[in-house]
Design a protein around this motif. Structure first.
Motif, PDB file in Angstrom:
ATOM      1  N   LEU A 134       0.843  -1.199   0.000  1.00 53.26           N
ATOM      2  CA  LEU A 134       0.000   0.000   0.000  1.00 53.26           C
ATOM      3  C   LEU A 134       0.875   1.246   0.000  1.00 53.26           C
ATOM      4  O   LEU A 134       1.906   1.295   0.691  1.00 53.26           O
ATOM      5  CB  LEU A 134      -0.901   0.006   1.248  1.00 53.26           C
ATOM      6  CG  LEU A 134      -1.721   1.275   1.500  1.00 53.26           C
ATOM      7  CD1 LEU A 134      -2.817   1.452   0.449  1.00 53.26           C
ATOM      8  CD2 LEU A 134      -2.323   1.252   2.901  1.00 53.26           C
ATOM      9  N   SER A 146      -8.423  -1.485   0.712  1.00 56.30           N
ATOM     10  CA  SER A 146      -7.732  -2.495  -0.093  1.00 56.30           C
ATOM     11  C   SER A 146      -8.142  -3.921   0.243  1.00 56.30           C
ATOM     12  O   SER A 146      -7.959  -4.829  -0.576  1.00 56.30           O
ATOM     13  CB  SER A 146      -6.210  -2.357   0.082  1.00 56.30           C
ATOM     14  OG  SER A 146      -5.831  -2.654   1.416  1.00 56.30           O
ATOM     15  N   PHE A 172      -1.482  -1.056  -4.052  1.00 60.86           N
ATOM     16  CA  PHE A 172      -2.686  -0.260  -3.851  1.00 60.86           C
ATOM     17  C   PHE A 172      -2.330   1.214  -3.720  1.00 60.86           C
ATOM     18  O   PHE A 172      -1.439   1.572  -2.937  1.00 60.86           O
ATOM     19  CB  PHE A 172      -3.408  -0.686  -2.568  1.00 60.86           C
ATOM     20  CG  PHE A 172      -3.856  -2.122  -2.560  1.00 60.86           C
ATOM     21  CD1 PHE A 172      -5.042  -2.503  -3.175  1.00 60.86           C
ATOM     22  CD2 PHE A 172      -3.085  -3.102  -1.944  1.00 60.86           C
ATOM     23  CE1 PHE A 172      -5.456  -3.817  -3.167  1.00 60.86           C
ATOM     24  CE2 PHE A 172      -3.491  -4.427  -1.929  1.00 60.86           C
ATOM     25  CZ  PHE A 172      -4.676  -4.787  -2.548  1.00 60.86           C
ATOM     26  N   VAL A 232      -5.926  -0.596  -8.625  1.00 62.41           N
ATOM     27  CA  VAL A 232      -5.058  -1.588  -8.010  1.00 62.41           C
ATOM     28  C   VAL A 232      -4.232  -2.210  -9.134  1.00 62.41           C
ATOM     29  O   VAL A 232      -4.782  -2.681 -10.129  1.00 62.41           O
ATOM     30  CB  VAL A 232      -5.878  -2.689  -7.305  1.00 62.41           C
ATOM     31  CG1 VAL A 232      -4.960  -3.732  -6.690  1.00 62.41           C
ATOM     32  CG2 VAL A 232      -6.811  -2.082  -6.275  1.00 62.41           C
TER      33      VAL A 232
END
Length: 255
Positions: A134, A146, A172, A232
């Motif tokens: 992330l 996420s 992400f 993503v």
């Protein structure tokens, strides 16, 4: 007769107490039986390093109810190796997931990442493997947006498997309104490093690594593009580093 739940190995590089691994554990518990082997301290940027010059420690810990957990004194790759050899004793897990990393592992970062190297080691062991990251380095990172995608991707890998020698690098963007998933290629980019020189109290120089990421790729099919546009990014990665396109070139040389 009900189908037995899959066994899922969870690893990371931020350490066993990192918020990212907690989010990943809780998500994987919705899918299967979770076994955690993670470093006892942060190991970011370790790449595919292994411990060969000193003994490794592997100690059980009790952090989350219903989860078999171990902390390891070594690297993320050590964690996977010890899990396969000592904890699973040859009966490999159905899935290996690494993360969720605090910070992106897109583009060239995949080479330096301890998160991704743990997943690569799982793949080398013929375990379907995924690395999750992330775009937020803080301990207050919000992983919630996420997590539905983490679950969906893990379930798809369990259902379909992955091509031999292939794993997934999933990143992400740091936003609440994720637009969906893009299957991408790794963007061409590099770090332009600098070393900030300072002096210690004994007047000896020491250095801090700094620098900035340089993107040399304007393609709209890359992980960088997907992340910049709210998607993503999912990149299939392989550990075979052979430059197959160069073999014919080298065969034309006069050796």
């Amino acid at each position: 007769m009900s189908k037995q739940k899959p066994t899922i190995l969870v690893v990371n590089d931020d350490g066993i107490t990192a918020p990212g691994i907690k989010a990943l554990i809780e998500t994987m518990q919705q899918i299967g039986r979770v076994v955690v082997v993670a470093p006892d301290s942060p190991q970011s940027g370790m790449g595919h390093a292994i411990t060969i010059g000193k003994p490794l420690r592997l100690d059980p810990v009790d952090l989350y109810e219903g989860v078999e957990m171990y902390k390891c004194s070594g690297t993320p790759v050590d964690c996977v190796k010890l899990a396969v050899n000592r904890i699973f004793s040859g009966k490999k897990p159905d899935l290996c997931v690494s993360g969720i990393n605090h910070g992106l592992n897109n583009s060239i970062n995949v080479l330096y990442s301890g998160t991704m190297s743990a997943a690569v080691e799982g793949c080398i062991e013929s375990i379907p493997s995924i690395g999750f990251s992330l775009d937020d380095y803080t301990l207050q990172a919000n992983f919630k947006p996420s997590l539905p995608f983490v679950k969906q991707i893990a379930e798809q890998v369990l259902a379909h498997g992955l091509p031999a020698g292939t794993l997934l690098n999933v990143n992400f963007p740091n936003r609440n309104d994720l637009k969906g998933i893009k299957i991408c290629r790794q963007a061409h980019g590099k770090w332009a490093e600098e070393f900030d020189e300072r002096m210690d109290p004994h007047k000896r120089p020491y250095y801090w690594l700094t620098g900035e990421f340089q993107l040399n790729d304007q393609g709209e099919d890359t992980d960088v593009w997907a992340l910049d546009h709210g998607y993503v990014s999912v990149v299939p990665v392989q550990y075979d580093m052979t430059a197959h396109h160069a073999i014919s070139v080298l065969n034309g040389w006069k050796f």
